[in-house]
Design a protein around this motif. Structure first.
Motif, short mmCIF file in Angstrom:
data_model
loop_
_atom_site.label_atom_id
_atom_site.label_comp_id
_atom_site.label_asym_id
_atom_site.label_seq_id
_atom_site.Cartn_x
_atom_site.Cartn_y
_atom_site.Cartn_z
N GLY A 223 0.78 -1.23 0.00
CA GLY A 223 0.00 0.00 0.00
C GLY A 223 0.81 1.28 0.00
N LEU A 224 2.15 1.14 0.04
CA LEU A 224 3.00 2.32 0.09
C LEU A 224 3.64 2.66 -1.26
N VAL A 225 3.51 1.76 -2.24
CA VAL A 225 4.17 1.93 -3.53
C VAL A 225 3.25 2.68 -4.49
N THR A 226 3.80 3.67 -5.19
CA THR A 226 3.04 4.36 -6.23
C THR A 226 3.89 4.51 -7.49
N ILE A 227 3.21 4.49 -8.64
CA ILE A 227 3.84 4.71 -9.94
C ILE A 227 3.12 5.87 -10.60
N THR A 228 3.89 6.85 -11.06
CA THR A 228 3.30 8.01 -11.74
C THR A 228 3.98 8.20 -13.08
N VAL A 229 3.17 8.40 -14.12
CA VAL A 229 3.68 8.68 -15.46
C VAL A 229 3.41 10.14 -15.79
N HIS A 230 4.45 10.86 -16.18
CA HIS A 230 4.33 12.28 -16.56
C HIS A 230 4.57 12.42 -18.07
N ASP A 231 3.80 13.28 -18.70
CA ASP A 231 4.06 13.60 -20.10
C ASP A 231 3.55 15.00 -20.40
N VAL A 232 4.29 15.73 -21.22
CA VAL A 232 3.89 17.09 -21.57
C VAL A 232 2.68 17.10 -22.50
N ALA A 233 2.48 15.99 -23.24
CA ALA A 233 1.33 15.90 -24.15
C ALA A 233 0.05 15.70 -23.36
N ASP A 234 -1.08 15.83 -24.05
CA ASP A 234 -2.37 15.69 -23.36
C ASP A 234 -2.93 14.28 -23.45
N LYS A 235 -2.18 13.36 -24.07
CA LYS A 235 -2.62 11.97 -24.21
C LYS A 235 -1.42 11.04 -24.05
N VAL A 236 -1.68 9.80 -23.64
CA VAL A 236 -0.64 8.78 -23.64
C VAL A 236 -0.63 8.10 -25.01
N LEU A 237 0.49 7.45 -25.34
CA LEU A 237 0.62 6.69 -26.60
C LEU A 237 0.14 7.53 -27.79
N SER A 238 0.82 8.63 -28.04
CA SER A 238 0.38 9.59 -29.06
C SER A 238 0.28 9.00 -30.47
N GLY A 239 1.01 7.92 -30.76
CA GLY A 239 0.94 7.34 -32.09
C GLY A 239 -0.21 6.37 -32.28
N PHE A 240 -1.03 6.18 -31.26
CA PHE A 240 -2.12 5.21 -31.31
C PHE A 240 -3.46 5.91 -31.53
N ASP A 241 -4.45 5.10 -31.93
CA ASP A 241 -5.81 5.58 -32.12
C ASP A 241 -6.39 6.05 -30.77
N THR A 242 -7.32 7.01 -30.85
CA THR A 242 -7.91 7.58 -29.63
C THR A 242 -8.55 6.51 -28.74
N LYS A 243 -9.23 5.54 -29.35
CA LYS A 243 -9.87 4.48 -28.56
C LYS A 243 -8.83 3.67 -27.78
N LEU A 244 -7.68 3.41 -28.41
CA LEU A 244 -6.63 2.66 -27.72
C LEU A 244 -5.99 3.49 -26.63
N GLN A 245 -5.87 4.80 -26.87
CA GLN A 245 -5.36 5.69 -25.82
C GLN A 245 -6.28 5.68 -24.61
N ASP A 246 -7.57 5.76 -24.86
CA ASP A 246 -8.55 5.73 -23.76
C ASP A 246 -8.52 4.38 -23.03
N TYR A 247 -8.35 3.31 -23.80
CA TYR A 247 -8.27 1.97 -23.20
C TYR A 247 -7.05 1.90 -22.28
N ALA A 248 -5.92 2.44 -22.75
CA ALA A 248 -4.70 2.43 -21.93
C ALA A 248 -4.91 3.22 -20.65
N MET A 249 -5.56 4.37 -20.74
CA MET A 249 -5.82 5.19 -19.56
C MET A 249 -6.69 4.45 -18.55
N SER A 250 -7.71 3.76 -19.05
CA SER A 250 -8.59 3.01 -18.14
C SER A 250 -7.84 1.86 -17.49
N SER A 251 -6.91 1.25 -18.24
CA SER A 251 -6.09 0.17 -17.69
C SER A 251 -5.21 0.68 -16.56
N PHE A 252 -4.61 1.85 -16.75
CA PHE A 252 -3.79 2.45 -15.70
C PHE A 252 -4.63 2.76 -14.46
#
Length: 415
Positions: free
Chosen positions: A200-229
């Motif tokens: 319960g003490l471990v955390t992982i944080t991903v930072h990016d200057v862009a407004d989406k993760v996996l910028s080379g992927f389709d929007t649906k896959l980006q949203d899927y990745a966000m929900s997975s995180f």
């Protein structure tokens, strides 16, 4: 009378250089590879190795081969004289009486790859870790374990433990996403049993200057990745501007000082000093050597330079805007070796393949002719990792790694 072999010098031992060196006809060419690195890393597997899925010797292969007539020189190329066809080089060893030397060539293939793009952010080079080669992956593995061992020392407050066990990944492209996902798997499985007192003490944080993760992927896959995180309680901070990195923290424009036990920098590529020094035609942004459709290099005033080629991450084809991926590097290398072996009969054409990203817990996303996600994508990702390896030794060891992971746990978290 036997025709003398032409000498080909390949600068770089990455995907492009290694693939080209083994595909050239040894009866026609005398092949030399010059690089500061003696091995080729399997970059898609580095995050997995750093998190204990594979032994480190699985994710790299030596340039030297007992059955290949490839000469290797461990050195840096500092200057190329295209007119006289000479390389000015410097050994990577400090204790030699030879400080520099020259190397002649008939044909040159420039493929030194790229370096880490830090955008000049203070403290990144000194305090952040990267995931570009096996040494980097080993440093990540060692630092992660140190963070857990430090947090296990009696007398620390809960907040001090949380600060040590905050792992930050800067960059939400495929590399950053896969590193964070592999860390999440390690923490949820093996390390959860090794360090139950830190639950319960471990955390992982991903930072990016862009407004989406996996910028080379389709929007649906980006949203899927966000929900997975989100399901795995990983925090993703988009639109995050990193101002500096210190030994135990990073600073962002939005949140100020953020304590962290480890910062992994996975933000992209920067051209090497050699590429920066060349007076050749380059792309305007993040300079890469610009080539024609036959991978030939231009002078700065758009004249082709004889017997000079560029490939891999350091180069791009005019009007193509190809990504800096292993797939592109390997396709260019295979093409150039074939053309040099048989004669230039066709232009280089990149064959688009699927882009795969692992999301952790046997999940993933694939962007290609058909976009899909979930366990299917994870299986495709694992299969692609297997197919990337060049030798049967590596293929066997990867399968052994999978089996041992199921039966005995990860290398750094054995059962």
């Amino acid at each position: 009378m036997t025709t003398p072999k032409q000498s080909i010098v390949i600068i770089g031992s990455g995907w492009a250089g290694a693939t080209m060196s083994t595909a050239l006809d040894e009866t026609k060419y005398s092949i030399t590879v010059i690089s500061p690195e003696t091995t080729t890393p399997y970059t898609p597997l580095l995050a997995s190795a750093a998190c204990g899925l594979y032994d480190f010797n699985v994710v790299e292969t030596p340039i030297r081969h007992t059955k290949k007539q490839i000469k290797f020189i461990k050195a840096l190329v500092e200057k190329i004289d295209f007119e006289s066809k000479k390389l000015h080089c410097k050994p990577t060893f400090d204790d030699l009486p030879v400080r520099d030397f020259e190397l002649d060539y008939d044909i040159i293939a420039i493929a030194p790859g790229c370096t880490n793009q830090t955008f000049g952010t203070p403290g990144v080079a000194e305090h952040a870790l990267f995931v570009r080669n096996v040494k980097d992956a080993q440093r990540v593995a060692a630092r992660v374990q140190d963070c857990f061992e430090k947090a296990s020392i009696p007398g620390l407050s809960e907040q001090q433990q949380r600060d040590l066990l905050h792992f930050v990944i800067v960059g939400a492209g495929p590399t950053g996403v896969e590193v964070s996902s592999e860390l999440s798997d390690l923490f949820d499985e093996g390390y959860a049993q090794l360090y139950p007192h830190l639950k319960g003490l471990v955390t992982i944080t991903v930072h990016d200057v862009a407004d989406k993760v996996l910028s080379g992927f389709d929007t649906k896959l980006q949203d899927y990745a966000m929900s997975s995180f989100t399901k795995r309680k990983m925090e993703v901070l988009t639109g995050s501007h990193i101002e500096k990195v210190e030994r135990d923290a990073l600073y962002t424009k939005e949140k100020g000082r953020i304590p962290a036990g480890l910062v992994i920098w996975a933000t992209g590529n920067k051209s090497t000093p050699l590429v920066d020094s060349l007076d050749v035609k380059k792309t305007p942004r993040n300079p890469r050597i610009l080539t024609d459709d036959f991978l030939r290099v231009y002078t700065s005033d758009s004249q082709l330079i004889r017997d000079t080629f560029a490939l891999g991450d350091c180069a791009d084809v005019e009007d193509a805007r190809l990504p800096t991926t292993a797939e592109v590097a390997c396709q260019k290398a295979t093409y150039l070796a074939e053309m040099l072996n048989q004669g230039f009969s066709k232009k280089f054409e990149y064959q688009q393949t699927a882009i795969v990203a692992y999301l952790g817990q046997n999940d993933g996303v694939i962007s290609g002719k058909k976009d899909y996600s979930g366990r299917q994508a994870w299986i495709a990702w694992r299969s692609k990792n297997f197919l990337w390896t060049r030798t049967w030794r590596q293929k066997v060891l990867i399968v052994v790694g999978w089996v041992l992971d199921l039966l005995t746990g990860r290398v750094n978290a054995p059962r």
